[in-house]
Design a protein around this motif. Structure first.
Motif, PDB file in Angstrom:
ATOM      1  N   THR A 240      41.709  32.445  36.982  1.00 58.13           N
ATOM      2  CA  THR A 240      41.924  32.239  38.428  1.00 58.13           C
ATOM      3  C   THR A 240      41.192  30.963  38.862  1.00 58.13           C
ATOM      4  OG1 THR A 240      39.990  33.494  39.138  1.00 58.13           O
ATOM      5  CG2 THR A 240      42.010  34.758  38.774  1.00 58.13           C
ATOM      6  N   SER A 241      41.336  30.621  40.125  1.00 58.00           N
ATOM      7  CA  SER A 241      40.825  29.310  40.563  1.00 58.00           C
ATOM      8  C   SER A 241      39.331  29.280  40.870  1.00 58.00           C
ATOM      9  CB  SER A 241      41.566  28.875  41.829  1.00 58.00           C
ATOM     10  OG  SER A 241      41.177  29.693  42.914  1.00 58.00           O
ATOM     11  N   ARG A 242      38.761  30.422  41.240  1.00 60.67           N
ATOM     12  CA  ARG A 242      37.361  30.503  41.713  1.00 60.67           C
ATOM     13  C   ARG A 242      37.128  29.573  42.903  1.00 60.67           C
ATOM     14  NH1 ARG A 242      34.016  32.598  36.650  1.00 60.67           N
ATOM     15  NH2 ARG A 242      35.794  33.519  35.637  1.00 60.67           N
ATOM     16  N   GLU A 283      48.727  34.594  46.842  1.00 58.76           N
ATOM     17  CA  GLU A 283      47.341  35.068  47.030  1.00 58.76           C
ATOM     18  C   GLU A 283      46.690  34.369  48.222  1.00 58.76           C
ATOM     19  OE1 GLU A 283      46.026  37.733  45.516  1.00 58.76           O
ATOM     20  OE2 GLU A 283      47.983  37.778  44.551  1.00 58.76           O
ATOM     21  N   LEU A 284      47.014  33.086  48.383  1.00 59.30           N
ATOM     22  CA  LEU A 284      46.467  32.394  49.565  1.00 59.30           C
ATOM     23  C   LEU A 284      46.950  33.079  50.842  1.00 59.30           C
ATOM     24  CD1 LEU A 284      46.738  28.548  48.787  1.00 59.30           C
ATOM     25  CD2 LEU A 284      44.691  29.972  48.772  1.00 59.30           C
ATOM     26  N   MET A 347      32.578  37.969  41.654  1.00 58.83           N
ATOM     27  CA  MET A 347      33.116  38.949  40.706  1.00 58.83           C
ATOM     28  C   MET A 347      34.624  38.781  40.691  1.00 58.83           C
ATOM     29  SD  MET A 347      33.071  43.115  40.813  1.00 58.83           S
ATOM     30  CE  MET A 347      31.487  43.313  41.555  1.00 58.83           C
ATOM     31  N   ASN A 349      38.509  39.502  40.752  1.00 59.49           N
ATOM     32  CA  ASN A 349      39.222  40.400  41.681  1.00 59.49           C
ATOM     33  C   ASN A 349      39.543  41.756  41.066  1.00 59.49           C
ATOM     34  OD1 ASN A 349      40.736  40.978  44.171  1.00 59.49           O
ATOM     35  ND2 ASN A 349      42.479  40.980  42.774  1.00 59.49           N
ATOM     36  N   ARG A 352      36.475  43.679  41.028  1.00 55.17           N
ATOM     37  CA  ARG A 352      36.108  44.107  42.395  1.00 55.17           C
ATOM     38  C   ARG A 352      36.845  45.400  42.730  1.00 55.17           C
ATOM     39  NH1 ARG A 352      35.174  38.686  46.227  1.00 55.17           N
ATOM     40  NH2 ARG A 352      34.881  37.300  44.468  1.00 55.17           N
ATOM     41  N   ALA A 356      34.821  48.830  43.294  1.00 54.18           N
ATOM     42  CA  ALA A 356      34.919  49.391  44.647  1.00 54.18           C
ATOM     43  C   ALA A 356      35.518  50.793  44.577  1.00 54.18           C
ATOM     44  CB  ALA A 356      35.778  48.479  45.528  1.00 54.18           C
ATOM     45  N   PHE A 374      28.357  43.834  48.973  1.00 56.71           N
ATOM     46  CA  PHE A 374      29.135  42.627  48.664  1.00 56.71           C
ATOM     47  C   PHE A 374      28.802  41.519  49.674  1.00 56.71           C
ATOM     48  CE2 PHE A 374      33.114  43.702  45.903  1.00 56.71           C
ATOM     49  CZ  PHE A 374      32.324  44.403  45.016  1.00 56.71           C
ATOM     50  N   ALA A 381      31.368  35.835  50.410  1.00 54.13           N
ATOM     51  CA  ALA A 381      31.395  36.933  51.396  1.00 54.13           C
ATOM     52  C   ALA A 381      32.124  36.477  52.656  1.00 54.13           C
ATOM     53  CB  ALA A 381      29.975  37.361  51.727  1.00 54.13           C
ATOM     54  N   SER A 385      38.307  38.996  54.489  1.00 56.08           N
ATOM     55  CA  SER A 385      38.767  39.433  53.163  1.00 56.08           C
ATOM     56  C   SER A 385      37.947  40.611  52.653  1.00 56.08           C
ATOM     57  CB  SER A 385      38.674  38.292  52.150  1.00 56.08           C
ATOM     58  OG  SER A 385      39.530  37.248  52.526  1.00 56.08           O
ATOM     59  N   ASN A 386      36.653  40.614  52.943  1.00 61.37           N
ATOM     60  CA  ASN A 386      35.816  41.699  52.426  1.00 61.37           C
ATOM     61  C   ASN A 386      36.178  43.017  53.092  1.00 61.37           C
ATOM     62  OD1 ASN A 386      33.724  42.464  50.621  1.00 61.37           O
ATOM     63  ND2 ASN A 386      32.230  42.466  52.273  1.00 61.37           N
ATOM     64  N   SER A 389      39.731  44.168  52.167  1.00 64.17           N
ATOM     65  CA  SER A 389      39.844  44.598  50.772  1.00 64.17           C
ATOM     66  C   SER A 389      39.153  45.940  50.537  1.00 64.17           C
ATOM     67  CB  SER A 389      39.226  43.563  49.829  1.00 64.17           C
ATOM     68  OG  SER A 389      39.844  42.315  49.990  1.00 64.17           O
TER      69      SER A 389
HETATM   70  P1  FAD Z   1      42.426  33.284  43.036  1.00 67.90           P
HETATM   71  O1  FAD Z   1      43.095  34.368  42.281  1.00 67.90           O
HETATM   72  O2  FAD Z   1      42.367  31.960  42.424  1.00 67.90           O
HETATM   73  O3  FAD Z   1      43.151  33.217  44.454  1.00 67.90           O
HETATM   74  C1  FAD Z   1      43.141  32.042  45.276  1.00 67.90           C
HETATM   75  C2  FAD Z   1      42.583  32.365  46.640  1.00 67.90           C
HETATM   76  O4  FAD Z   1      43.407  33.330  47.302  1.00 67.90           O
HETATM   77  C3  FAD Z   1      41.200  32.977  46.605  1.00 67.90           C
HETATM   78  O5  FAD Z   1      40.222  31.988  46.477  1.00 67.90           O
HETATM   79  C4  FAD Z   1      41.148  33.708  47.936  1.00 67.90           C
HETATM   80  O6  FAD Z   1      40.829  32.837  48.988  1.00 67.90           O
HETATM   81  C5  FAD Z   1      42.586  34.175  48.105  1.00 67.90           C
HETATM   82  N1  FAD Z   1      42.710  35.559  47.628  1.00 67.90           N
HETATM   83  C6  FAD Z   1      42.990  35.968  46.369  1.00 67.90           C
HETATM   84  N2  FAD Z   1      43.068  37.315  46.327  1.00 67.90           N
HETATM   85  C7  FAD Z   1      42.820  37.755  47.587  1.00 67.90           C
HETATM   86  C8  FAD Z   1      42.757  39.051  48.184  1.00 67.90           C
HETATM   87  N3  FAD Z   1      42.993  40.163  47.481  1.00 67.90           N
HETATM   88  N4  FAD Z   1      42.464  39.132  49.489  1.00 67.90           N
HETATM   89  C9  FAD Z   1      42.256  38.017  50.230  1.00 67.90           C
HETATM   90  N5  FAD Z   1      42.304  36.764  49.718  1.00 67.90           N
HETATM   91  C10 FAD Z   1      42.583  36.647  48.420  1.00 67.90           C
HETATM   92  N6  FAD Z   1      37.688  37.531  48.817  1.00 67.90           N
HETATM   93  C11 FAD Z   1      36.911  36.699  49.522  1.00 67.90           C
HETATM   94  O7  FAD Z   1      37.232  35.501  49.625  1.00 67.90           O
HETATM   95  N7  FAD Z   1      35.775  37.142  50.148  1.00 67.90           N
HETATM   96  C12 FAD Z   1      35.366  38.441  50.072  1.00 67.90           C
HETATM   97  O8  FAD Z   1      34.347  38.796  50.672  1.00 67.90           O
HETATM   98  C13 FAD Z   1      36.152  39.335  49.292  1.00 67.90           C
HETATM   99  N8  FAD Z   1      35.763  40.626  49.132  1.00 67.90           N
HETATM  100  C14 FAD Z   1      36.529  41.471  48.366  1.00 67.90           C
HETATM  101  C15 FAD Z   1      36.121  42.799  48.224  1.00 67.90           C
HETATM  102  C16 FAD Z   1      36.870  43.683  47.446  1.00 67.90           C
HETATM  103  C17 FAD Z   1      36.443  45.122  47.310  1.00 67.90           C
HETATM  104  C18 FAD Z   1      38.033  43.220  46.797  1.00 67.90           C
HETATM  105  C19 FAD Z   1      38.862  44.150  45.963  1.00 67.90           C
HETATM  106  C20 FAD Z   1      38.459  41.908  46.958  1.00 67.90           C
HETATM  107  C21 FAD Z   1      37.718  41.019  47.738  1.00 67.90           C
HETATM  108  N9  FAD Z   1      38.112  39.668  47.914  1.00 67.90           N
HETATM  109  C22 FAD Z   1      37.343  38.835  48.672  1.00 67.90           C
HETATM  110  C23 FAD Z   1      39.418  39.191  47.418  1.00 67.90           C
HETATM  111  C24 FAD Z   1      39.426  38.579  46.009  1.00 67.90           C
HETATM  112  O9  FAD Z   1      38.751  39.403  45.112  1.00 67.90           O
HETATM  113  C25 FAD Z   1      38.817  37.189  45.957  1.00 67.90           C
HETATM  114  O10 FAD Z   1      39.356  36.369  46.968  1.00 67.90           O
HETATM  115  C26 FAD Z   1      39.112  36.527  44.597  1.00 67.90           C
HETATM  116  O11 FAD Z   1      38.575  37.305  43.559  1.00 67.90           O
HETATM  117  C27 FAD Z   1      38.528  35.148  44.565  1.00 67.90           C
HETATM  118  O12 FAD Z   1      38.658  34.585  43.297  1.00 67.90           O
HETATM  119  P2  FAD Z   1      39.537  33.276  43.083  1.00 67.90           P
HETATM  120  O13 FAD Z   1      39.159  32.252  44.086  1.00 67.90           O
HETATM  121  O14 FAD Z   1      39.443  32.921  41.655  1.00 67.90           O
HETATM  122  O15 FAD Z   1      40.988  33.826  43.431  1.00 67.90           O
END
Ligand code: FAD
Length: 486
Positions: A240-242, A283-284, A347, A349, A352, A356, A374, A381, A385-386, A389
């Motif tokens: 993923t992108s982080r 996902e965005l 962590m 996704n 998570r 959770a 979290f 945080a 989204s938190n 989710s």
């Molecule tokens: P990528 O897979 O690369 O996705 C690109 C972007 O899309 C992410 O950076 C994020 O901005 C957005 N995105 C992706 N998945 C989700 C999702 N399910 N919901 C909303 N946006 C998403 N994300 C947060 O940014 N902040 C939080 O506080 C947060 N808390 C979470 C708590 C729980 C219990 C769960 C299950 C998920 C949570 N997430 C949260 C959503 C998700 O886990 C993270 O956005 C994701 O893991 C970020 O990694 P990435 O940038 O590599 O995601």
């Protein structure tokens, strides 16, 4: 050039590229006074957590350096934003404050308050689109209502005008005021942990700020985008992108990410990466959906979206909560996730969702307790989204996972960490176990455990709860909801 400066109030937009308020301030041809206000003294349920404060420090330092390269500065002030901005306007003779919108309930109330106060004193407060692709009030159902379900929301977003193309980063010197107002020293804000300094893993993992965000984006486009659909659920690889903390703090705009993916897709004439790129864009939009929910249901962080969950028979077990927080539940995938969070502030996704679900369904601990943890430990945080989710996992949210679906941690672990690399990285005391026993060490024979140097209950905990019994107990507890639904 008019000599009355513009105060450029930075908030969750800590960058110079694709910054509409900055572009408007440049177009206004006035001196620009960039300012960031730390308001951490006003009592608030959602005071910034420790990991976020660490990120904020780094990101402000980076922004400050970037502004200095353009002949400008970042003025740091601490206090209530409304008072600080008014004082700064008096000190500098500024007639206007320009800022990007924020969408959290408290931030929105503050903006309205500032707009009224500034109007009363004959000054201007201009708000610009903030860190979302679509303003949260824009997508509505045909009946003009907010959406409660993701897929129709997603389709409605795609039917709107596409997200605006990102604005370039300014390359000329920014006009400065004749004299600069005083600024706090960032170090004095004590955003970094010192006693103890627990941020070592975060320093190794992240480069907060605009340059770090851009590197992450390019790395994702080059290395992970093509395989994103298949690999996004695998915590053992970088699939993923982080970008999440960068997006949260506005080190990068979602528009920049959106258009970079679109451009990459358009330039690959063999259709390579199409499915990965599209699912990343989706996902965005999940992020947008979380903001849409928070915007329309501002008590989402505290209150179950579905009222029948108010009577759920939770079990407030402080010892079990502490074991979960520290990654000592005896379930390796859960513990690996919780330790990844503690070490790096992030962590995966999939994990998570597993951790959770374990807290809520195996331990019956209220989702708000997990949300709080979290909030304190994630570098990304994010109130929207938190909370969305956590409610999604609990089954109490909009468009949530069915509450009777209970993740089996062992199956999740086998499927998404098949070789056990993720577990071995974060739970090193199990590293010598053969992979087939890594997901459920309590099932291994005494000889296997001995050969791997594992003493259950000593070097690694026994399972906090039995999966089968916990599942049964959760289903019984969820009967309360089923009855309320009838
Ligand atoms: P990528 O897979 O690369 O996705 C690109 C972007 O899309 C992410 O950076 C994020 O901005 C957005 N995105 C992706 N998945 C989700 C999702 N399910 N919901 C909303 N946006 C998403 N994300 C947060 O940014 N902040 C939080 O506080 C947060 N808390 C979470 C708590 C729980 C219990 C769960 C299950 C998920 C949570 N997430 C949260 C959503 C998700 O886990 C993270 O956005 C994701 O893991 C970020 O990694 P990435 O940038 O590599 O995601």
């Amino acid at each position: 050039m008019s000599s009355a400066p513009v105060l450029l109030w930075f908030r969750q937009d800590l960058r110079l590229a694709d910054h509409r308020a900055l572009a408007a301030a440049i177009a206004a041809a006035r001196p620009i006074v960039p300012v960031f206000v730390l308001d951490d003294e006003t009592p608030s349920e959602w005071r910034m957590g420790g990991a976020s404060r660490w990120w904020l420090h780094q990101s402000l330092a980076a922004l400050s350096r970037d502004l200095e390269r353009l002949g400008s500065r970042l003025v740091l002030r601490r206090g209530q934003a409304i008072d600080v901005l008014e004082t700064l306007a008096e000190e500098t003779g500024a007639e206007a404050v320009y800022a990007s919108r924020c969408y959290e309930p408290r931030a929105r109330r503050l903006e309205d308050h500032i707009a009224r106060r500034f109007e009363a004193i004959g000054k201007t407060f201009r708000r610009f689109a903030g860190g979302l692709l679509f303003e949260p009030e824009v997508p509505t159902t045909k009946a003009g209502e907010p959406f409660r379900v993701f897929t129709p929301f997603y389709k409605a977003c795609l039917a709107l005008d596409p997200p605006k193309a990102p604005l370039p980063r300014p390359d000329k010197r920014l006009p400065s005021p004749e004299s600069w107002p005083g600024s706090d020293d960032l170090e004095d804000w004590e955003l970094l942990p010192t006693k103890p300094d627990w941020a070592g893993g975060m320093r190794e993992t992240w480069e907060p700020g605009e340059a770090g965000a851009e590197k992450r984006l390019l790395r994702f486009l080059d290395m992970a985008m093509a395989g994103y659909s298949d690999k996004r659920n695998r915590p053992d690889i970088e699939g993923t992108s982080r970008l999440s903390p960068h997006l949260h703090f506005g080190d990068i705009s979602p528009h920049r990410c959106w258009h970079a993916v679109e451009e990459r897709l358009a330039s690959a004439d063999d259709g390579r990466g199409e499915s990965g790129g599209r699912s990343f864009l989706r996902e965005l939009v999940w992020r947008e959906f979380s903001y849409h929910l928070l915007f329309h249901w501002p008590d989402l962080p505290e209150k179950a979206f579905r009222p029948e969950f108010e009577d759920f028979p939770w079990d407030e077990d402080a010892t079990a909560l502490a074991a979960w927080q520290r990654g000592r539940t005896g379930y390796p995938i859960v513990d690996a996730g919780m330790r990844e969070l503690w070490e790096t502030g992030w962590m995966h996704n999939r994990v998570r969702m597993v951790t959770a679900s374990f807290l809520i369904k195996h331990l019956l601990i209220p989702w708000q307790a997990g949300e709080d943890w979290f909030w304190d430990t994630l570098v990304d945080a994010d109130l929207a989204s938190n909370s969305a989710s956590w409610q999604w996992v609990a089954g109490s949210g909009a468009d949530a996972a069915p509450y009777f679906r209970i993740f089996n941690p062992m199956l999740q672990s086998k499927k998404f960490d098949p070789k056990g690399d993720y577990i071995r990285r974060y739970v090193p005391e199990l590293a010598e176990l053969p992979t087939e026993h890594l997901h459920a060490p309590w099932e291994a024979s005494a000889d296997v455990l001995k050969a791997a140097g594992v003493k259950l209950g000593e070097s690694y905990p026994k399972p906090l709860v039995d999966h089968g019994l916990a599942r049964k107990r959760a289903l019984e507890a969820y009967e309360v909801i089923r009855r309320a639904e009838r």
